[in-house]
Write an enzyme that holds these catalytic residues in place. Structure first.
Site, mmCIF file in Angstrom:
data_model
loop_
_atom_site.group_PDB
_atom_site.id
_atom_site.type_symbol
_atom_site.label_atom_id
_atom_site.label_comp_id
_atom_site.label_asym_id
_atom_site.label_seq_id
_atom_site.Cartn_x
_atom_site.Cartn_y
_atom_site.Cartn_z
ATOM 1 N N GLY A 134 0.820 -1.203 0.000
ATOM 2 C CA GLY A 134 0.000 0.000 0.000
ATOM 3 C C GLY A 134 0.853 1.252 0.000
ATOM 4 C CB ALA A 138 10.659 3.166 4.941
ATOM 5 C CE LYS A 189 4.724 0.860 -5.578
ATOM 6 N NZ LYS A 189 5.822 1.550 -4.897
ATOM 7 C CB SER A 252 8.948 7.733 -4.763
ATOM 8 O OG SER A 252 9.112 6.854 -5.855
#
Length: 335
Positions: A134, A138, A189, A252
């Site tokens: 999901g 972190a 993704k 990301s």
């Protein structure tokens, strides 16, 4: 209170270990890297990958697989996708019949086109394998920032047990039987996030980002449903939820690598500068292998592969996406 074996000491494994410890569980963290374990024992902090998140003094760190696995109620697989098979193979002798293993890494094995839970099931057939995925960086989970995620398992009992283990006032967990759909959304993704980062590196704007997210999700769902995943899964946390956060956030690593590529760096240079595993690079070729196997068109993911591995200009790749043949967005009959 449960006994947890955390297999992997990267940023995600460390963040989840803090969460699980705060939930009252006993956590043993394993890494194959002795220097990493020595650092964790001395500093109680993953200074290289998750600086600023302090680990409790009573947390256990080890390079001994038997210590990490033996008599544990739950094993959490948090190793990079490229190390999943070898790690699972090494752990197999210590895993009891029916012992629960939840995979939290994201990726597809390039050589076999298998999802990571399928790899673990093949290597450890006696394990009860589930997945947790999901929109969950972190960096934020480690600091206790509210996060919502989904656990997929083959049985309701396993899903609900893992849900209870991880659930807290800052970490909400839903359950789902669609293990395959969850993993495909999570892996693919990352490839679309590379595309979003490349667009950012080229200096494009919000319109471009929105187009990549929506059409990228269409590609993921098209392939995922053909493989047996559920449409609702791709509309949920591990689908559009994870895609949005990965394409939009500087946490990301896939987006950061994409930005560097958009600015002219090679894939190798971008991965070196990011200093962490960029899973989208490993999943990109696998995605095209799946597209060929299931005869599914993935134009965005195809162009990402061209840029990553065939030296195509990122700007030309975007142009080629824009001038493709005319399409209808939603296939249906006109009234």
């Amino acid at each position: 209170m449960a006994k947890i074996g955390m297999i992997g000491a990267g940023s995600w494994g460390i963040a989840l270990s803090v969460l699980l410890h705060n939930n009252g569980h006993t956590v043993t963290i394993w890494s194959a890297l002795e220097n990493e374990i020595l650092m964790l024992r001395k500093e109680h902090e993953q200074k290289d990958k998750l600086p600023g998140v302090k680990l409790p003094e009573d947390m256990i760190f080890t390079t001994d697989l038997s210590q990490a696995v033996d008599k544990k109620d739950l094993l959490v697989f948090a190793v990079p996708s490229s190390f999943t098979r070898q790690t699972a193979h090494n752990i197999k002798p210590y895993v009891n019949e029916g012992q629960m293993v939840v995979n939290v890494a994201k990726g597809i094995e390039e050589a076999t086109l298998m999802t990571l839970s399928q790899v673990i099931e093949e290597e450890i057939p006696q394990a009860d394998v589930a997945v947790l995925s999901g929109p969950s960086h972190a960096e934020e989970v480690g600091k206790g920032i509210p996060t919502t995620i989904v656990v997929g398992a083959n049985t309701r009992a396993t899903a609900e047990y893992i849900q209870t283990i991880f659930m807290s006032d800052v970490f909400r967990v839903y359950t789902s039987p669609d293990v395959l759909g969850i993993e495909l959304g999570a892996a693919l993704k990352n490839v679309v996030a590379l595309a979003a980062g490349i667009a950012d590196g080229l200096g494009y704007g919000d319109n471009t980002k929105a187009a990549l997210i929506t059409r990228g999700m269409a590609e993921i769902a098209r392939l995922g449903m053909e493989m047996g995943g559920k449409f609702e899964t791709f509309c949920g946390l591990s689908g559009i939820g994870d895609l949005i956060v990965t394409c939009a956030s500087m946490h990301s690593r896939n987006r950061r690598a994409g930005i560097l590529i958009g600015k002219g760096k090679t894939m190798e240079e971008a991965m070196t500068e990011v200093k962490m595993v960029v899973e989208g690079v490993y999943s990109a070729k696998a995605a095209m292998g799946l597209a060929k196997k299931y005869n599914i068109e993935l134009p965005i993911i195809e162009q990402v592969n061209e840029v990553l591995f065939n030296g195509k200009s990122a700007a030309v790749a975007v142009k080629d996406l824009m001038i493709r043949d005319k399409k209808i967005e939603i296939p249906q009959e006109w009234i």
